[in-house]
Design a protein around this motif. Structure first.
Motif, short mmCIF file in Angstrom:
data_model
loop_
_atom_site.label_atom_id
_atom_site.label_comp_id
_atom_site.label_asym_id
_atom_site.label_seq_id
_atom_site.Cartn_x
_atom_site.Cartn_y
_atom_site.Cartn_z
N UNK A 15 0.84 -1.15 -0.18
CA UNK A 15 -0.09 -0.26 -0.14
C UNK A 15 0.82 1.17 0.01
N UNK A 16 1.70 1.02 -0.65
CA UNK A 16 3.11 2.44 -0.34
C UNK A 16 3.58 3.01 0.47
N UNK A 17 3.84 1.95 1.70
CA UNK A 17 4.12 2.61 3.23
C UNK A 17 4.90 1.49 3.18
N UNK A 18 5.60 1.16 3.98
CA UNK A 18 6.91 0.18 4.93
C UNK A 18 6.15 -0.37 5.46
N UNK A 71 15.45 8.20 -5.51
CA UNK A 71 14.21 7.26 -5.15
C UNK A 71 13.17 7.57 -6.03
N UNK A 72 12.15 6.12 -6.36
CA UNK A 72 11.77 6.71 -6.86
C UNK A 72 10.22 7.12 -6.66
N UNK A 73 9.22 7.83 -7.93
CA UNK A 73 8.18 8.46 -7.68
C UNK A 73 7.49 7.58 -6.84
N UNK A 74 6.91 6.77 -6.39
CA UNK A 74 6.15 6.18 -5.74
C UNK A 74 6.92 6.60 -4.27
N UNK A 75 8.30 6.19 -4.37
CA UNK A 75 8.69 7.01 -2.55
C UNK A 75 8.62 7.62 -2.00
N UNK A 76 9.08 8.72 -3.24
CA UNK A 76 8.70 9.87 -3.07
C UNK A 76 7.00 10.21 -2.01
N UNK A 77 6.72 10.17 -3.38
CA UNK A 77 5.05 10.28 -3.24
C UNK A 77 4.51 9.32 -2.03
N UNK A 78 4.75 8.78 -0.88
CA UNK A 78 4.71 7.89 -0.24
C UNK A 78 4.95 8.81 1.40
N UNK A 79 6.40 9.53 0.74
CA UNK A 79 7.11 10.39 1.95
C UNK A 79 6.56 12.05 1.64
N UNK A 80 6.12 12.66 0.89
CA UNK A 80 5.31 13.82 0.43
C UNK A 80 6.38 14.68 0.66
N UNK A 81 7.41 14.63 0.58
CA UNK A 81 8.25 15.72 1.43
C UNK A 81 10.13 15.53 0.99
N UNK A 125 7.64 -11.91 9.14
CA UNK A 125 6.69 -12.07 7.62
C UNK A 125 6.16 -11.13 7.74
N UNK A 126 5.99 -10.53 6.27
CA UNK A 126 4.47 -9.59 6.23
C UNK A 126 3.86 -10.32 5.15
N UNK A 127 2.88 -11.07 5.79
CA UNK A 127 2.79 -11.59 4.17
C UNK A 127 2.14 -10.26 3.42
N UNK A 128 1.78 -9.08 3.69
CA UNK A 128 0.74 -8.24 3.34
C UNK A 128 1.70 -8.13 1.43
N UNK A 129 2.76 -7.46 1.50
CA UNK A 129 3.89 -7.54 1.76
C UNK A 129 3.44 -7.67 -0.06
#
Ligand SMILES: NC(=O)c1ccc[n+]([C@@H]2O[C@H](COP(=O)([O-])OP(=O)(O)OC[C@H]3O[C@@H](n4cnc5c(N)ncnc54)[C@H](OP(=O)(O)O)[C@@H]3O)[C@@H](O)[C@H]2O)c1
Length: 162
Positions: A17-20, A44-54, A118-122
């Protein structure tokens, strides 16, 4: 010097979900990331930048995207190669999944935080770290504690031929 910096779960999962995956549950990893990258160029890629927002403070922020970001203090460029050429300081490629997969063959070093969970939602993953290409040169273990929900290791890989 070009390095990747990443935190992975036991199955190399890095995001959903575009988050850690571990959100804010590993503050010591965030502190390690800050320590390693301060004063450097972060790509960084665009999605990673957008997830930080600044942009990240005290670092040269370079976003790879065909759409200009337009925020003050952020350089946007359309290719990884041009991002390397723009960078004025040691390079840290800081995700996400697409950028890591495209960049790993260009790197001299990998800084990998291995999270012991382990994070099955990854839905986003780091590429396999090929042992014929990469050798582990250091490992620092940290147990879970009252601040960090999971145990983790700070691992550094260099190229076998370095
Ligand atoms: N665990 C960690 O250490 C870590 C670190 C960072 C991010 N993450 C996670 O990773 C996830 C995001 O990863 P992601 O794979 O979805 O996205 P991403 O790699 O952050 O961004 C993908 C976008 O960046 C641009 N891009 C990436 N590589 C490119 C290339 N080689 N050439 C040209 N453009 C390129 C493209 O943007 P345009 O379409 O705009 O051209 C592409 O759509 C999130 O869940 C995030 O939280 C985890």
């Amino acid at each position: 010097m070009k390095s990747i910096i990443v935190a992975v779960d036991k199955k190399l999962g890095i995001g959903a979900d575009n988050d850690l995956l571990w959100m804010k549950d590993l503050p010591d990893d965030l502190a390690y990331f800050k320590r390693r990258t301060t004063g450097a160029s972060v790509i960084m890629g665009r999605n990673t930048y957008d997830s930080m927002g600044r942009p990240l403070p005290n670092r040269e922020n370079i976003v790879v995207s065909h759409r200009p970001v337009g925020d003050e203090g952020v350089l946007t460029t359309a290719s990884l190669q041009s991002a390397y050429e723009l960078a004025r300081y040691p390079i840290f490629v800081m995700g996400g999944g697409r950028i890591y997969a495209d960049a790993i063959d260009d790197m001299d070093r990998l800084y990998v935080t291995e999270v012991n969970a382990e994070f099955p939602q990854a839905t986003v993953f780091f590429p396999r770290i090929d042992p014929t290409v990469w050798k582990e040169v250091s490992r620092e273990h940290h147990d879970a504690d009252e601040r960090n929900k999971y145990a983790f290791d700070f691992v550094v890989y260099d190229r076998n031929d370095s």
